[in-house]
Scaffold this active site. Structure first.
Site, mmCIF file in Angstrom:
data_model
loop_
_atom_site.group_PDB
_atom_site.id
_atom_site.type_symbol
_atom_site.label_atom_id
_atom_site.label_comp_id
_atom_site.label_asym_id
_atom_site.label_seq_id
_atom_site.Cartn_x
_atom_site.Cartn_y
_atom_site.Cartn_z
ATOM 1 N N HIS A 315 0.822 -1.204 0.000
ATOM 2 C CA HIS A 315 0.000 0.000 0.000
ATOM 3 C C HIS A 315 0.861 1.261 0.000
ATOM 4 C CE1 HIS A 315 0.609 1.097 4.279
ATOM 5 N NE2 HIS A 315 0.537 -0.203 4.531
ATOM 6 N N CYS A 333 3.661 -4.574 6.523
ATOM 7 C CA CYS A 333 3.207 -4.291 5.161
ATOM 8 C C CYS A 333 4.385 -3.877 4.284
ATOM 9 C CB CYS A 333 2.173 -3.171 5.177
ATOM 10 S SG CYS A 333 0.606 -3.643 5.943
#
Length: 385
Positions: A315, A333
């Site tokens: 992301h 992430c």
């Protein structure tokens, strides 16, 4: 002449006897008023047999006649509804063309005429099984989907399945490019199919799951059949080596992009981006993220592609722009710049593989979608057959 005997000539005596024989030979035998007429020769039979109980509603249902033809034939349920069927061109057999219902009585009616010209009535009844419960299932990918080369076929049931082997025997996978593949039970409500290696690019896949009428064990039966036809897209793979601080994208064997990235903090096992082969599970232009253990809630990030239900995404993180390409400091992430995150997001398909290497930890194969975290022998060992 007194006392004389009457003598007939021999020729006259023979004539008298011959006449008596002729009279006897021309007479008809006596009739028997109790004689039974011959039975009709036409013989009607059913599958399942008349009087059968607990019939599988998905089993073949048919009627046939020997030494004759059906003049008419019909199968109705206890509600009076007629079952659709087809009479053979020779008139000697009939087959149902629709599945029957659970827990219903069915009765035959009609007539058949034998080759002796005599008619027989078509009569018979049977009853289908009435399950304690039915188990609903769903299948993924859906019809007409275009997915990545790591996409498994997944069948999920609403309730645990006791007879897993029966389910697997009812499943069929066909692909335009042959692959070696196997079904595996990820838990007692989910069975997935994946190839040994990634699907070949641009492969068409068709799946049939004949679950209606299937005894799943424990008094449960399948609620409905499932089918799906989908396509594998181009072969795009994310190569994520946490040591490089880069995220490479390889498409059809050629690297097409390399994005400056930041991975999970290496000295904190709770924040690593663990090693493993994952796949893109979902894509959302905006994702709201929470991690109470690390004291953040309602964090808004864009161009988010989830690749693990442990909590990992690819992301955008403009707030971490200084670390991209230099330092691994995320909570697990893969952080990219807004422009790079959007470029990757737009190129990604659900089912694209994400291969993470170089991390200090391994992902435990238990977070819902872990198909590619198992090697081939481990995967096959989870089959019920």
């Amino acid at each position: 002449m007194t006392g004389a005997k009457l003598r007939l000539p021999l020729r006259a005596l023979l004539a008298v006897l011959a006449g008596a024989l002729m009279i006897s030979g021309c007479s008809s035998p006596p009739t028997n008023p109790q004689a039974k007429p011959a039975d009709p020769v036409a013989k009607v039979s059913f599958e399942p047999g008349a009087g059968a109980q607990r019939v599988n509603p998905a089993a073949p249902i048919s009627a046939s006649v020997q030494r004759g033809e059906f003049d008419s034939i019909e199968l109705r349920n206890s509600d009076g509804d007629s079952v659709e069927g087809k009479l053979a061109a020779d008139g000697q057999s009939w087959k149902a063309t629709e599945a029957l219902g659970y827990g219903k009585s069915y009765s035959w009616s009609g007539r058949a005429t034998g080759d002796d010209g005599k008619q027989v009535e078509v009569r018979g009844e049977f009853r289908t099984v009435n399950p304690d419960k039915t188990n609903h299932a769903t299948i993924n990918p859906r019809d007409d989907a275009v997915v990545g080369v790591a996409m498994p076929i997944s069948i999920k049931f609403d309730e645990p399945v006791e007879d897993r082997a029966a389910v697997q025997r009812a499943l069929r996978v066909r692909s335009s490019t042959p692959v070696e593949g196997s079904w595996a039970w990820l838990n007692d409500e989910q069975v997935d199919y994946r190839p040994k290696d990634y699907w070949p690019a641009n492969t068409h896949v068709a799946v049939e799951a004949d679950l209606y009428g299937l005894d799943l064990g424990g008094g449960s039966y399948g609620q409905a059949d499932l089918t799906t036809d989908f396509d594998i897209g181009r072969a795009q793979i994310v190569k994520a080596d946490v040591r490089t601080h880069q995220m490479a994208v390889v498409r059809d064997g050629k690297q097409v992009a390399s994005y400056a990235a930041s991975y999970g903090k290496e000295d904190d096992p709770g924040r690593n981006t663990p090693n493993g082969t994952y796949m893109i599970m979902a894509k959302h232009p905006v994702e709201i993220m929470d991690n109470p253990e690390y004291h953040y809630r309602n964090v808004r990030k864009t161009w988010a592609a989830r690749f693990s239900n442990h909590g990992e995404f690819i992301h955008e993180n403009q707030d971490n722009i200084a670390a991209l390409g230099k330092v691994n400091n995320t909570h697990g992430c893969i952080n990219l710049s807004a422009a790079d995150a959007k470029a990757y997001f737009d190129s990604a398909l659900i089912g694209d593989p994400v291969e993470v290497v170089g991390s200090a930890s391994e992902m435990e194969p238990r977070y819902d979608v872990y198909d590619w975290l198992l090697d081939w022998d481990q995967w096959k060992a989870k089959s019920a057959l």
